[in-house]
Design a protein around this motif. Sequence first.
Motif, PDB file in Angstrom:
ATOM      1  N   ALA A  41       0.828  -1.208   0.000  1.00  0.00           N
ATOM      2  CA  ALA A  41       0.000   0.000   0.000  1.00  0.00           C
ATOM      3  C   ALA A  41       0.858   1.251   0.000  1.00  0.00           C
ATOM      4  CB  ALA A  41      -0.928  -0.008   1.201  1.00  0.00           C
ATOM      5  N   ASP A  42       1.982   1.242   0.722  1.00  0.00           N
ATOM      6  CA  ASP A  42       2.891   2.388   0.723  1.00  0.00           C
ATOM      7  C   ASP A  42       3.521   2.577  -0.647  1.00  0.00           C
ATOM      8  OD1 ASP A  42       2.445   2.912   3.398  1.00  0.00           O
ATOM      9  OD2 ASP A  42       4.104   1.641   4.053  1.00  0.00           O
ATOM     10  N   LEU A  43       3.887   1.480  -1.284  1.00  0.00           N
ATOM     11  CA  LEU A  43       4.499   1.560  -2.614  1.00  0.00           C
ATOM     12  C   LEU A  43       3.521   2.130  -3.624  1.00  0.00           C
ATOM     13  CD1 LEU A  43       6.743   0.879  -4.678  1.00  0.00           C
ATOM     14  CD2 LEU A  43       5.697  -1.371  -4.883  1.00  0.00           C
ATOM     15  N   VAL A  44       2.322   1.586  -3.666  1.00  0.00           N
ATOM     16  CA  VAL A  44       1.321   2.023  -4.633  1.00  0.00           C
ATOM     17  C   VAL A  44       0.878   3.452  -4.337  1.00  0.00           C
ATOM     18  CG1 VAL A  44      -1.018   1.593  -5.465  1.00  0.00           C
ATOM     19  CG2 VAL A  44       0.566  -0.293  -5.170  1.00  0.00           C
ATOM     20  N   GLY A  45       0.737   3.791  -3.073  1.00  0.00           N
ATOM     21  CA  GLY A  45       0.307   5.135  -2.712  1.00  0.00           C
ATOM     22  C   GLY A  45       1.291   6.204  -3.111  1.00  0.00           C
ATOM     23  N   SER A  46       2.556   5.915  -3.017  1.00  0.00           N
ATOM     24  CA  SER A  46       3.551   6.924  -3.356  1.00  0.00           C
ATOM     25  C   SER A  46       3.892   6.951  -4.840  1.00  0.00           C
ATOM     26  CB  SER A  46       4.817   6.707  -2.530  1.00  0.00           C
ATOM     27  OG  SER A  46       5.344   5.441  -2.787  1.00  0.00           O
ATOM     28  N   LEU A  47       3.582   5.881  -5.559  1.00  0.00           N
ATOM     29  CA  LEU A  47       3.841   5.878  -6.998  1.00  0.00           C
ATOM     30  C   LEU A  47       2.812   6.683  -7.777  1.00  0.00           C
ATOM     31  CD1 LEU A  47       4.854   2.203  -7.813  1.00  0.00           C
ATOM     32  CD2 LEU A  47       6.280   4.220  -7.956  1.00  0.00           C
ATOM     33  N   GLY A  48       1.593   6.738  -7.310  1.00  0.00           N
ATOM     34  CA  GLY A  48       0.535   7.400  -8.064  1.00  0.00           C
ATOM     35  C   GLY A  48      -0.049   6.453  -9.092  1.00  0.00           C
ATOM     36  N   TRP A  49      -1.007   6.943  -9.860  1.00  0.00           N
ATOM     37  CA  TRP A  49      -1.715   6.055 -10.784  1.00  0.00           C
ATOM     38  C   TRP A  49      -0.857   5.670 -11.976  1.00  0.00           C
ATOM     39  CZ3 TRP A  49      -2.900   7.270 -15.823  1.00  0.00           C
ATOM     40  CH2 TRP A  49      -2.799   8.601 -16.185  1.00  0.00           C
ATOM     41  N   LYS A  50       0.019   6.561 -12.432  1.00  0.00           N
ATOM     42  CA  LYS A  50       0.875   6.225 -13.580  1.00  0.00           C
ATOM     43  C   LYS A  50       1.921   5.183 -13.188  1.00  0.00           C
ATOM     44  CE  LYS A  50       0.527  10.710 -15.795  1.00  0.00           C
ATOM     45  NZ  LYS A  50       1.235  11.937 -16.138  1.00  0.00           N
ATOM     46  N   GLY A  51       2.558   5.381 -12.065  1.00  0.00           N
ATOM     47  CA  GLY A  51       3.557   4.432 -11.597  1.00  0.00           C
ATOM     48  C   GLY A  51       2.963   3.077 -11.297  1.00  0.00           C
ATOM     49  N   THR A  52       1.759   3.078 -10.725  1.00  0.00           N
ATOM     50  CA  THR A  52       1.081   1.819 -10.435  1.00  0.00           C
ATOM     51  C   THR A  52       0.745   1.080 -11.730  1.00  0.00           C
ATOM     52  OG1 THR A  52       0.141   2.798  -8.441  1.00  0.00           O
ATOM     53  CG2 THR A  52      -0.889   0.782  -9.259  1.00  0.00           C
ATOM     54  N   GLY A  53       0.299   1.824 -12.734  1.00  0.00           N
ATOM     55  CA  GLY A  53      -0.003   1.210 -14.029  1.00  0.00           C
ATOM     56  C   GLY A  53       1.222   0.594 -14.666  1.00  0.00           C
ATOM     57  N   ILE A  54       2.349   1.298 -14.593  1.00  0.00           N
ATOM     58  CA  ILE A  54       3.601   0.769 -15.150  1.00  0.00           C
ATOM     59  C   ILE A  54       4.036  -0.474 -14.388  1.00  0.00           C
ATOM     60  CG2 ILE A  54       6.060   1.275 -15.438  1.00  0.00           C
ATOM     61  CD1 ILE A  54       5.218   4.185 -16.044  1.00  0.00           C
ATOM     62  N   LEU A  55       3.896  -0.450 -13.064  1.00  0.00           N
ATOM     63  CA  LEU A  55       4.265  -1.604 -12.250  1.00  0.00           C
ATOM     64  C   LEU A  55       3.415  -2.819 -12.604  1.00  0.00           C
ATOM     65  CD1 LEU A  55       6.017  -2.619  -9.879  1.00  0.00           C
ATOM     66  CD2 LEU A  55       4.176  -1.902  -8.367  1.00  0.00           C
ATOM     67  N   ILE A  56       2.115  -2.624 -12.765  1.00  0.00           N
ATOM     68  CA  ILE A  56       1.228  -3.731 -13.143  1.00  0.00           C
ATOM     69  C   ILE A  56       1.572  -4.246 -14.529  1.00  0.00           C
ATOM     70  CG2 ILE A  56      -1.171  -4.301 -13.705  1.00  0.00           C
ATOM     71  CD1 ILE A  56      -1.968  -2.401 -11.402  1.00  0.00           C
ATOM     72  N   LEU A  57       1.839  -3.323 -15.460  1.00  0.00           N
ATOM     73  CA  LEU A  57       2.211  -3.713 -16.815  1.00  0.00           C
ATOM     74  C   LEU A  57       3.493  -4.543 -16.820  1.00  0.00           C
ATOM     75  CD1 LEU A  57       1.424  -3.372 -19.801  1.00  0.00           C
ATOM     76  CD2 LEU A  57       2.907  -1.372 -19.853  1.00  0.00           C
ATOM     77  N   LEU A  58       4.482  -4.139 -16.050  1.00  0.00           N
ATOM     78  CA  LEU A  58       5.731  -4.900 -15.972  1.00  0.00           C
ATOM     79  C   LEU A  58       5.512  -6.290 -15.376  1.00  0.00           C
ATOM     80  CD1 LEU A  58       8.243  -2.140 -14.830  1.00  0.00           C
ATOM     81  CD2 LEU A  58       8.117  -3.254 -17.067  1.00  0.00           C
ATOM     82  N   LEU A  59       4.644  -6.382 -14.387  1.00  0.00           N
ATOM     83  CA  LEU A  59       4.340  -7.698 -13.804  1.00  0.00           C
ATOM     84  C   LEU A  59       3.659  -8.607 -14.820  1.00  0.00           C
ATOM     85  CD1 LEU A  59       3.123  -6.670 -10.245  1.00  0.00           C
ATOM     86  CD2 LEU A  59       5.200  -7.925 -10.827  1.00  0.00           C
ATOM     87  N   ILE A  60       2.730  -8.067 -15.583  1.00  0.00           N
ATOM     88  CA  ILE A  60       2.039  -8.869 -16.591  1.00  0.00           C
ATOM     89  C   ILE A  60       3.005  -9.331 -17.671  1.00  0.00           C
ATOM     90  CG2 ILE A  60       0.304  -8.764 -18.436  1.00  0.00           C
ATOM     91  CD1 ILE A  60      -1.320  -6.916 -16.571  1.00  0.00           C
ATOM     92  N   ILE A  61       3.867  -8.433 -18.134  1.00  0.00           N
ATOM     93  CA  ILE A  61       4.861  -8.801 -19.145  1.00  0.00           C
ATOM     94  C   ILE A  61       5.815  -9.867 -18.599  1.00  0.00           C
ATOM     95  CG2 ILE A  61       6.844  -7.931 -20.451  1.00  0.00           C
ATOM     96  CD1 ILE A  61       5.277  -5.301 -20.769  1.00  0.00           C
TER      97      ILE A  61
END
Length: 71
Positions: A41-61
């Motif tokens: 939650a701390d990671l996602v909260g501080s990344l914002g919506w763009k950073g969270t989207g990139i993180l999810i995209l990298l996990l899927i890839i």
Amino acid sequence: MQENKETPERKRERLRQEELKGNPTGSLNDAFNRAQSGGLADLVGSLGWKGTGILILLLIIGVIIASIFLK
């Protein structure tokens, strides 16, 4: 009690939001540093919506690439 007086929690949040707006790459570094000692939650909260989207995209890839190589 005065309604216009800012609570310490709101003041911290306001200052954090101002810092995120002024220094987006610094917030990314802070997010990864917090991830070492904090939770998801701390990671996602501080990344914002763009950073969270990139993180999810990298996990899927990563999952797709792993499934291709492990077949």
